[in-house]
Design a protein around this motif. Structure first.
Motif, PDB file in Angstrom:
ATOM      1  N   VAL A 220      -2.009  -0.899   8.535  1.00 30.98           N
ATOM      2  CA  VAL A 220      -1.270  -1.526   9.627  1.00 30.98           C
ATOM      3  C   VAL A 220      -0.832  -2.931   9.241  1.00 30.98           C
ATOM      4  CG1 VAL A 220      -1.475  -2.424  11.984  1.00 30.98           C
ATOM      5  CG2 VAL A 220      -2.292  -0.130  11.449  1.00 30.98           C
ATOM      6  N   ILE A 221      -1.734  -3.688   8.642  1.00 29.78           N
ATOM      7  CA  ILE A 221      -1.385  -5.056   8.215  1.00 29.78           C
ATOM      8  C   ILE A 221      -0.281  -5.017   7.172  1.00 29.78           C
ATOM      9  CG2 ILE A 221      -2.235  -7.090   6.981  1.00 29.78           C
ATOM     10  CD1 ILE A 221      -4.997  -6.497   8.242  1.00 29.78           C
ATOM     11  N   TRP A 222      -0.344  -4.070   6.255  1.00 33.40           N
ATOM     12  CA  TRP A 222       0.626  -4.011   5.171  1.00 33.40           C
ATOM     13  C   TRP A 222       2.000  -3.588   5.633  1.00 33.40           C
ATOM     14  CZ3 TRP A 222      -0.520  -5.535   0.193  1.00 33.40           C
ATOM     15  CH2 TRP A 222       0.478  -5.342  -0.749  1.00 33.40           C
ATOM     16  N   THR A 223       2.077  -2.637   6.585  1.00 27.71           N
ATOM     17  CA  THR A 223       3.357  -2.024   6.886  1.00 27.71           C
ATOM     18  C   THR A 223       3.935  -2.336   8.259  1.00 27.71           C
ATOM     19  OG1 THR A 223       2.273  -0.031   7.662  1.00 27.71           O
ATOM     20  CG2 THR A 223       2.940  -0.069   5.369  1.00 27.71           C
ATOM     21  N   ILE A 224       3.118  -2.565   9.263  1.00 27.80           N
ATOM     22  CA  ILE A 224       3.628  -2.633  10.635  1.00 27.80           C
ATOM     23  C   ILE A 224       3.742  -4.050  11.165  1.00 27.80           C
ATOM     24  CG2 ILE A 224       3.167  -1.929  13.023  1.00 27.80           C
ATOM     25  CD1 ILE A 224       1.883   0.613  11.857  1.00 27.80           C
TER      26      ILE A 224
ATOM     27  N   MET B  72       0.838  -1.179   0.000  1.00 31.90           N
ATOM     28  CA  MET B  72       0.000   0.000   0.000  1.00 31.90           C
ATOM     29  C   MET B  72       0.884   1.243   0.000  1.00 31.90           C
ATOM     30  SD  MET B  72      -3.127  -1.049   2.553  1.00 31.90           S
ATOM     31  CE  MET B  72      -3.935   0.504   2.411  1.00 31.90           C
ATOM     32  N   ILE B  73       0.327   2.299  -0.488  1.00 30.62           N
ATOM     33  CA  ILE B  73       1.035   3.566  -0.536  1.00 30.62           C
ATOM     34  C   ILE B  73       0.432   4.462   0.543  1.00 30.62           C
ATOM     35  CG2 ILE B  73       1.598   5.543  -1.977  1.00 30.62           C
ATOM     36  CD1 ILE B  73       1.138   3.660  -4.404  1.00 30.62           C
ATOM     37  N   LEU B  74       1.274   4.936   1.458  1.00 30.36           N
ATOM     38  CA  LEU B  74       0.785   5.674   2.622  1.00 30.36           C
ATOM     39  C   LEU B  74       0.007   6.925   2.234  1.00 30.36           C
ATOM     40  CD1 LEU B  74       0.573   5.991   5.661  1.00 30.36           C
ATOM     41  CD2 LEU B  74       2.779   7.162   5.612  1.00 30.36           C
ATOM     42  N   TRP B  75       0.522   7.712   1.301  1.00 32.73           N
ATOM     43  CA  TRP B  75      -0.173   8.954   0.966  1.00 32.73           C
ATOM     44  C   TRP B  75      -1.526   8.684   0.324  1.00 32.73           C
ATOM     45  CZ3 TRP B  75      -1.501   9.909  -4.031  1.00 32.73           C
ATOM     46  CH2 TRP B  75      -0.772   9.267  -5.038  1.00 32.73           C
ATOM     47  N   PHE B  76      -1.631   7.627  -0.476  1.00 37.16           N
ATOM     48  CA  PHE B  76      -2.905   7.305  -1.107  1.00 37.16           C
ATOM     49  C   PHE B  76      -3.902   6.794  -0.073  1.00 37.16           C
ATOM     50  CE2 PHE B  76      -5.828   4.547  -3.496  1.00 37.16           C
ATOM     51  CZ  PHE B  76      -6.356   5.503  -4.353  1.00 37.16           C
TER      52      PHE B  76
ATOM     53  N   LEU C 142      -9.574   0.822   6.223  1.00 35.02           N
ATOM     54  CA  LEU C 142      -8.386   1.255   5.483  1.00 35.02           C
ATOM     55  C   LEU C 142      -7.190   1.426   6.410  1.00 35.02           C
ATOM     56  CD1 LEU C 142     -10.031   3.784   3.042  1.00 35.02           C
ATOM     57  CD2 LEU C 142      -8.675   1.792   2.372  1.00 35.02           C
ATOM     58  N   TRP C 143      -7.419   2.002   7.576  1.00 35.50           N
ATOM     59  CA  TRP C 143      -6.315   2.155   8.528  1.00 35.50           C
ATOM     60  C   TRP C 143      -5.784   0.785   8.959  1.00 35.50           C
ATOM     61  CZ3 TRP C 143      -2.738   5.289   9.598  1.00 35.50           C
ATOM     62  CH2 TRP C 143      -1.944   5.094  10.721  1.00 35.50           C
ATOM     63  N   ARG C 144      -6.695  -0.147   9.198  1.00 33.42           N
ATOM     64  CA  ARG C 144      -6.280  -1.497   9.587  1.00 33.42           C
ATOM     65  C   ARG C 144      -5.493  -2.163   8.455  1.00 33.42           C
ATOM     66  NH1 ARG C 144      -3.984  -4.842  12.630  1.00 33.42           N
ATOM     67  NH2 ARG C 144      -4.744  -6.953  12.543  1.00 33.42           N
ATOM     68  N   MET C 145      -5.906  -1.949   7.215  1.00 35.28           N
ATOM     69  CA  MET C 145      -5.167  -2.519   6.084  1.00 35.28           C
ATOM     70  C   MET C 145      -3.758  -1.941   6.007  1.00 35.28           C
ATOM     71  SD  MET C 145      -7.894  -2.876   2.983  1.00 35.28           S
ATOM     72  CE  MET C 145      -8.923  -1.470   3.296  1.00 35.28           C
TER      73      MET C 145
ATOM     74  N   SER D  75      -3.882   7.589   3.055  1.00 39.37           N
ATOM     75  CA  SER D  75      -4.269   8.760   3.848  1.00 39.37           C
ATOM     76  C   SER D  75      -5.355   9.565   3.141  1.00 39.37           C
ATOM     77  CB  SER D  75      -3.058   9.639   4.120  1.00 39.37           C
ATOM     78  OG  SER D  75      -2.080   8.929   4.834  1.00 39.37           O
ATOM     79  N   ILE D  76      -5.212   9.739   1.834  1.00 37.37           N
ATOM     80  CA  ILE D  76      -6.245  10.446   1.067  1.00 37.37           C
ATOM     81  C   ILE D  76      -7.564   9.689   1.128  1.00 37.37           C
ATOM     82  CG2 ILE D  76      -6.954  11.067  -1.288  1.00 37.37           C
ATOM     83  CD1 ILE D  76      -4.020  11.822  -1.800  1.00 37.37           C
ATOM     84  N   GLN D  77      -7.498   8.374   0.994  1.00 36.71           N
ATOM     85  CA  GLN D  77      -8.714   7.568   1.073  1.00 36.71           C
ATOM     86  C   GLN D  77      -9.403   7.726   2.424  1.00 36.71           C
ATOM     87  OE1 GLN D  77      -6.904   3.698  -0.182  1.00 36.71           O
ATOM     88  NE2 GLN D  77      -8.906   3.461  -1.115  1.00 36.71           N
ATOM     89  N   ILE D  78      -8.631   7.712   3.488  1.00 37.26           N
ATOM     90  CA  ILE D  78      -9.203   7.835   4.826  1.00 37.26           C
ATOM     91  C   ILE D  78      -9.845   9.209   5.001  1.00 37.26           C
ATOM     92  CG2 ILE D  78      -8.637   7.944   7.291  1.00 37.26           C
ATOM     93  CD1 ILE D  78      -6.539   5.730   6.720  1.00 37.26           C
ATOM     94  N   VAL D  79      -9.170  10.254   4.555  1.00 40.04           N
ATOM     95  CA  VAL D  79      -9.726  11.610   4.665  1.00 40.04           C
ATOM     96  C   VAL D  79     -11.022  11.720   3.860  1.00 40.04           C
ATOM     97  CG1 VAL D  79      -9.326  14.030   4.044  1.00 40.04           C
ATOM     98  CG2 VAL D  79      -7.542  12.724   5.188  1.00 40.04           C
ATOM     99  N   VAL D  80     -11.038  11.188   2.655  1.00 40.85           N
ATOM    100  CA  VAL D  80     -12.236  11.232   1.818  1.00 40.85           C
ATOM    101  C   VAL D  80     -13.364  10.437   2.469  1.00 40.85           C
ATOM    102  CG1 VAL D  80     -13.220  10.465  -0.387  1.00 40.85           C
ATOM    103  CG2 VAL D  80     -11.041  11.679  -0.345  1.00 40.85           C
ATOM    104  N   ALA D  81     -13.059   9.252   2.992  1.00 43.90           N
ATOM    105  CA  ALA D  81     -14.094   8.427   3.621  1.00 43.90           C
ATOM    106  C   ALA D  81     -14.681   9.114   4.854  1.00 43.90           C
ATOM    107  CB  ALA D  81     -13.530   7.052   3.983  1.00 43.90           C
ATOM    108  N   VAL D  82     -13.846   9.740   5.655  1.00 42.51           N
ATOM    109  CA  VAL D  82     -14.345  10.451   6.839  1.00 42.51           C
ATOM    110  C   VAL D  82     -15.187  11.657   6.417  1.00 42.51           C
ATOM    111  CG1 VAL D  82     -13.638  11.826   8.839  1.00 42.51           C
ATOM    112  CG2 VAL D  82     -12.559   9.630   8.398  1.00 42.51           C
TER     113      VAL D  82
END
Length: 122
Positions: A115-119, A1-5, A110-113, A7-14
Motif C-alpha cells: 500500500v505504501i509503495w503503490t497507493i 515492489m512487484i505485486l505478484w511477488f 507486507l500488505w501495508r508495504m 502476493s506470493i510472499q503474503i500467501v506463503v506467510a499465511v
C-alpha cells in the motif's frame, strides 16, 4: 515492489502461519519443519529487500513515504529472526504458535508495504 511477488510472499506467510499455529496447538515443539518454514518467509523478505533497492533505479519509485516503507521492511525482516531465536531458546508448543503469529504479522506488514509503495501519495 512487484505485486505478484508480494502476493506470493503474503500467501506463503499465511500458509506458514497456519501451519505453525496448527502444529503448536497440536502440541508440537519447534522443529526443522516449523523453523524451516519461517526461514522461507525470511528468505523471501531478503529478496524483497533486494527488489526494494533495485525498483526505484528501474523506474518503479514508491508513491508513499520511503522511510515508513523501509521501517516496515526492516522490522518484518527482523521478526522471523527474533522469533526463531526465541523459539529455539524456549522449546515449547507455545513457541511454535508464536512462530505462526509472527508469520501472520509479516503477511500484514507486507500488505501495508504494498500500500505504501503503490497507493499512497506522499
Amino acid at each position: 515492489m512487484i505485486l505478484w511477488f508480494t502476493s506470493i510472499q503474503i500467501v506463503v506467510a499465511v500458509a506458514v502461519g497456519l501451519f505453525c499455529v496448527i502444529a503448536g496447538l497440536m502440541g508440537r515443539r519447534p522443529s526443522d519443519y516449523t523453523v524451516g518454514a519461517l526461514a522461507l518467509v525470511e528468505l523471501l523478505l531478503i529478496v524483497q529487500v533486494v527488489i526494494a533497492i533495485i525498483a526505484p533505479l528501474a523506474g518503479n519509485p514508491p508513491t508513499g513515504d520511503l522511510l515508513e516503507f523501509w521501517v516496515y521492511l526492516v522490522s518484518a525482516a527482523l521478526l522471523p529472526i527474533g522469533g526463531v531465536t526465541w523459539a529455539l531458546l524456549e522449546r515449547s508448543r507455545w513457541s511454535t504458535v508464536i512462530l505462526g503469529l509472527l508469520a501472520f504479522a509479516v503477511a500484514i506488514m507486507l500488505w501495508r508495504m504494498e500500500v505504501i509503495w503503490t497507493i499512497q501519495v506522499a
